[in-house]
Design a protein around this motif. Structure first.
Motif, PDB file in Angstrom:
ATOM      1  N   TRP A  54       0.728  -1.239  -0.127  1.00 14.33           N
ATOM      2  CA  TRP A  54      -0.021   0.101   0.035  1.00 14.33           C
ATOM      3  C   TRP A  54       1.006   1.232   0.086  1.00 14.33           C
ATOM      4  CZ3 TRP A  54      -4.277   1.783  -1.359  1.00 14.33           C
ATOM      5  CH2 TRP A  54      -4.769   2.980  -0.644  1.00 14.33           C
ATOM      6  N   TYR A  55       1.901   1.373   0.673  1.00 15.14           N
ATOM      7  CA  TYR A  55       2.827   2.475   1.042  1.00 15.14           C
ATOM      8  C   TYR A  55       3.463   2.652  -0.577  1.00 15.14           C
ATOM      9  CZ  TYR A  55       2.448   2.186   6.044  1.00 15.14           C
ATOM     10  OH  TYR A  55       2.092   2.262   7.354  1.00 15.14           O
ATOM     11  N   LEU A  57       2.407   2.656  -3.137  1.00 15.85           N
ATOM     12  CA  LEU A  57       1.785   3.075  -4.157  1.00 15.85           C
ATOM     13  C   LEU A  57       1.651   4.603  -3.979  1.00 15.85           C
ATOM     14  CD1 LEU A  57      -0.964   0.417  -4.670  1.00 15.85           C
ATOM     15  CD2 LEU A  57       0.898   0.623  -6.000  1.00 15.85           C
ATOM     16  N   HIS A  58       2.389   5.090  -2.781  1.00  9.66           N
ATOM     17  CA  HIS A  58       2.215   6.422  -2.344  1.00  9.66           C
ATOM     18  C   HIS A  58       3.474   7.172  -2.561  1.00  9.66           C
ATOM     19  CE1 HIS A  58      -1.347   4.877  -0.639  1.00  9.66           C
ATOM     20  NE2 HIS A  58      -1.943   5.917  -0.695  1.00  9.66           N
ATOM     21  N   ASP A  59       3.385   8.610  -2.777  1.00  8.78           N
ATOM     22  CA  ASP A  59       4.418   9.584  -2.607  1.00  8.78           C
ATOM     23  C   ASP A  59       4.441  10.088  -1.088  1.00  8.78           C
ATOM     24  OD1 ASP A  59       6.510  11.244  -2.759  1.00  8.78           O
ATOM     25  OD2 ASP A  59       5.369  12.540  -4.122  1.00  8.78           O
ATOM     26  N   TRP A  60       5.227   9.371  -0.223  1.00  9.37           N
ATOM     27  CA  TRP A  60       5.242   9.862   1.062  1.00  9.37           C
ATOM     28  C   TRP A  60       6.459  10.126   1.703  1.00  9.37           C
ATOM     29  CZ3 TRP A  60       4.209   5.278   4.790  1.00  9.37           C
ATOM     30  CH2 TRP A  60       4.156   5.642   6.328  1.00  9.37           C
ATOM     31  N   VAL A  68       0.391  11.094  -0.580  1.00 13.79           N
ATOM     32  CA  VAL A  68      -0.421  11.026  -1.680  1.00 13.79           C
ATOM     33  C   VAL A  68      -0.278   9.843  -2.532  1.00 13.79           C
ATOM     34  CG1 VAL A  68      -1.000  12.649  -3.631  1.00 13.79           C
ATOM     35  CG2 VAL A  68       0.489  13.702  -1.719  1.00 13.79           C
ATOM     36  N   LEU A  69      -1.454   9.403  -2.996  1.00 15.50           N
ATOM     37  CA  LEU A  69      -1.508   8.306  -3.753  1.00 15.50           C
ATOM     38  C   LEU A  69      -0.860   8.789  -4.975  1.00 15.50           C
ATOM     39  CD1 LEU A  69      -2.877   5.255  -3.611  1.00 15.50           C
ATOM     40  CD2 LEU A  69      -4.784   6.273  -4.863  1.00 15.50           C
ATOM     41  N   ALA A  70      -0.087   7.927  -5.548  1.00 20.84           N
ATOM     42  CA  ALA A  70       0.699   8.011  -6.593  1.00 20.84           C
ATOM     43  C   ALA A  70       0.645   6.996  -7.633  1.00 20.84           C
ATOM     44  CB  ALA A  70       2.172   8.429  -6.339  1.00 20.84           C
ATOM     45  N   GLY A  71      -0.142   5.995  -7.678  1.00 27.63           N
ATOM     46  CA  GLY A  71      -0.133   4.821  -8.441  1.00 27.63           C
ATOM     47  C   GLY A  71       1.259   4.230  -8.741  1.00 27.63           C
ATOM     48  N   GLY A 279       7.715   6.067   0.801  1.00 26.14           N
ATOM     49  CA  GLY A 279       7.216   5.541  -0.259  1.00 26.14           C
ATOM     50  C   GLY A 279       7.980   5.005  -1.125  1.00 26.14           C
TER      51      GLY A 279
END
Lengths: 311, 306
Positions: A54-55, A57-60, A68-71, A279
């Motif tokens: 899950w992480y 897929l995020h810009d963190w 932020v969800l970043a695909g 991320g």
């Protein structure tokens, strides 16, 4: 089967509720006894593994506190990242070097120690002793030995040889890390091989000797096939273990010189806890998991081909 | 150890005495003897990189900095000094850090033995619905290196306010991925244990817990020894987790503390670092030499049963 059914009907109903409660009590005991380990696996393995996916897929960024969800951005970044490519390469070199040196030295030591010789117990103790020494302590001592004006170069100088700065020179740094790790843990594999060698029946060697088979032939055609299950176990443990190398790198070289010893786990650590990019670090963790999974499955797949089964 | 060595030598002499003819010094025998001398020589040379680092560490820790840096290596300190050992305790709360590592490793070992043997017993011996599925679930832990889950675990630990405490170094190893191998080994052991041993207990009216505690667990000593050894060593060696979770020197564990003896420029203070390292290595080596038989056999056991 038929007999127990017959007994069951023969005795009648009176015992069946009692048997049911006994079975139920067993079930309850089973769940209760496995619960801590099962819950532990869920809380500390399965859920974190899901979280890593899950992480990833995020810009963190932890410092900026952005999530932020970043695909698949992190994965696209991985494909283009030369740092990641070089860390994969470093991991590959480390794994290949370690596995080849460790397994061949462990097997050689085990074969030598399997002879009936005076002093083998003492040698066994010596080769095994670094296993019990703390990893960081062992690494610090070797760092002291391998530094530019350290013990190894000091002794080489006595022989008139000018040693390189082992840990600060590209090609020797990786070699040094591998060698330090080999001496640390080879004793463990040696013991596993020794245990396996002691299970090889002596008369097979006698028969082969009568047939005129030389030492190398006997080793290849009798020893190796008969200890192949241990060979499989040891190579899985060694390969998976080699991917997890971290402390040695952190203490000996800090990933350098340049990024020549920055292996995958060290790169993951840097991204997460130096650059606070959780991320991207998670995406690297997913990659690491994928590699471990693939290698383990591959080894189980090929095991039928090269593992000799006695029964 | 020494007596064992003597026993072994006696053994070899006895076996040799049988085939050798009394009066002919056969060339076969001479060749054999030369072969054995060669093997011993090879083993002796090979043992240098295993023994020398410890020797070099212990002797160098007694050398003053000037001798450590001298270009001609000395195998024995010219003017031994214990100054570095004093500095070890002066520069850091080293005794506290030693205690931290020790009690964490002991707690993790006891906890792992307890939970892995109970679960291993149940997985091996009790038929209950879903037993195979649950066991498979636990086994996934073997495929997940702890580095893979360090980010989410770090986040959970910090959300719970447990950063700079020892909780994550104790709880995660006992219940998480590191203990899975222990559960697996215990299960393999209990699978191989004859069922008849439990029958007597059942006839006496013992329940599952009674059978486990009074009969199965006491019989599992070899497997427990193996699990204890590798669990203790794993906790004792832990490095990534402490540097991620711990921040104050009082809380540090030994591997982490050892790397902290640096001068103002970040260069290692070699004599102090080596003195501290000696203090962590030597006691463990002494315990190992005293108990090496159990150690080595215990670990060999994991390989046989695994």
């Amino acid at each position: 089967m038929a007999q127990t059914a017959a007994i069951g009907t023969g005795v009648g109903r009176r015992t069946s509720p009692r048997r049911l409660t006994a079975a139920h009590r067993d079930w309850i005991a089973g769940y209760a006894m496995t619960a801590p380990v099962v819950l532990g696996a869920i809380v500390f393995v399965v859920l974190p593994l899901g979280a890593v996916f899950w992480y990833s897929l995020h810009d963190w960024n932890v410092l900026a506190n952005s999530f932020v969800l970043a695909g698949l951005d992190n994965y696209e970044r991985m494909v283009a990242d030369p740092g990641l490519r070089s860390s994969l390469l470093a991991s590959l070199w480390f794994s290949v070097g370690l596995v080849v040196l460790n397994i061949s030295l462990a097997l050689a030591l085990a074969v030598l120690l399997n002879q009936k010789l005076p002093g083998t117990t003492a040698f066994r103790t010596i080769f095994f002793s670094p296993v019990v020494v703390s990893l960081v302590a062992w690494t610090i001592v070797w760092g002291f030995l391998l530094q530019d004006d350290g013990g190894i170069n000091g002794f080489l100088r006595l022989l008139g040889i000018d040693g390189p700065n082992w840990l600060r020179t590209g090609p020797t740094a990786m070699l040094a890390v591998i060698v330090v790790q080999v001496f640390k843990n080879v004793g463990l594999n040696m013991i596993l091989f020794l245990a396996a060698l002691q299970g090889v029946p002596e008369d097979l060697y006698e028969a082969a000797r009568l047939d005129g088979a030389g030492a190398w032939r006997r080793f290849r055609s009798i020893t190796v096939p008969l200890i192949s299950p241990t060979l499989l176990l040891v190579s899985i443990l060694t390969i998976v273990g080699s991917l997890e190398v971290f402390a040695q790198i952190a203490v000996l070289t800090g990933g350098g010189p340049g990024s020549s010893t920055t292996v995958l786990v060290y790169y993951l650590f840097q991204q997460a806890f130096r650059f606070n990019d959780f991320g991207y670090a998670s995406a690297i963790a997913v990659l690491l998991f994928g590699i471990v999974l693939a290698l383990t499955l591959l080894q189980w797949q090929t095991r039928k081909r090269w593992v000799f089964h006695e029964n | 150890m020494r007596t064992e060595l003597l026993d072994r030598t006696a053994d070899v002499d006895a076996t040799l005495a049988v085939p050798a003819a009394p009066d002919t010094p056969s060339p076969e025998r001479r060749r054999r003897r030369r072969g054995r001398a060669l093997i011993i020589a090879v083993l002796a040379v090979l043992s240098v990189p295993f023994v020398f680092p410890t020797w070099w560490m212990a002797t160098s820790s007694l050398k003053p900095m000037s001798e450590i840096l001298s270009s001609v290596p000395t195998l024995w300190p010219q003017s031994p000094t214990f100054g570095a050992y004093v500095d070890v305790f002066r520069l850091q709360p080293f005794a506290q850090q030693y205690w931290n590592s020790l009690y964490i490793a002991v707690l993790v070992t006891v906890g792992t033995i307890l939970f892995s043997s109970i679960a291993g017993y149940a997985f091996a011996r009790i038929r209950f619905p879903g037993v195979n599925l649950l066991f498979l679930l636990v086994l996934t832990g073997l495929l997940v290196p702890s580095e893979v889950t360090i980010v989410p675990l770090f986040r959970a630990v910090s959300a719970l306010g447990l950063i700079d405490t020892h909780w994550p170094l104790i709880i995660v190893p006992i219940f998480g991925a590191p203990s899975v191998l222990a559960t697996f080994i215990m299960r393999q052991f209990f699978l191989a244990l004859p069922v008849e041993l439990e029958e007597a207990g059942r006839i006496d009216g013992l329940g599952r817990w009674g059978i486990f505690w009074r009969i199965a667990f006491p019989l599992a000593r070899p497997a427990v020894a193996a699990v204890a050894i590798f669990t203790f060593l794993k906790s004792w060696n832990l490095y990534l987790e402490p540097i991620v979770y711990l921040s104050s020197k009082n809380m540090f564990t030994l591997p982490q503390a050892l790397t902290q003896y640096v001068d103002a420029y970040g260069g290692p203070m070699w004599n102090v670092q080596l003195a501290a390292t000696t203090l962590t290595v030597v006691p463990v080596l002494v315990v190992f030499l005293l108990a090496q038989r159990h150690f080595v056999e215990g670990l060999a056991h994991t390989g046989l049963k695994g």
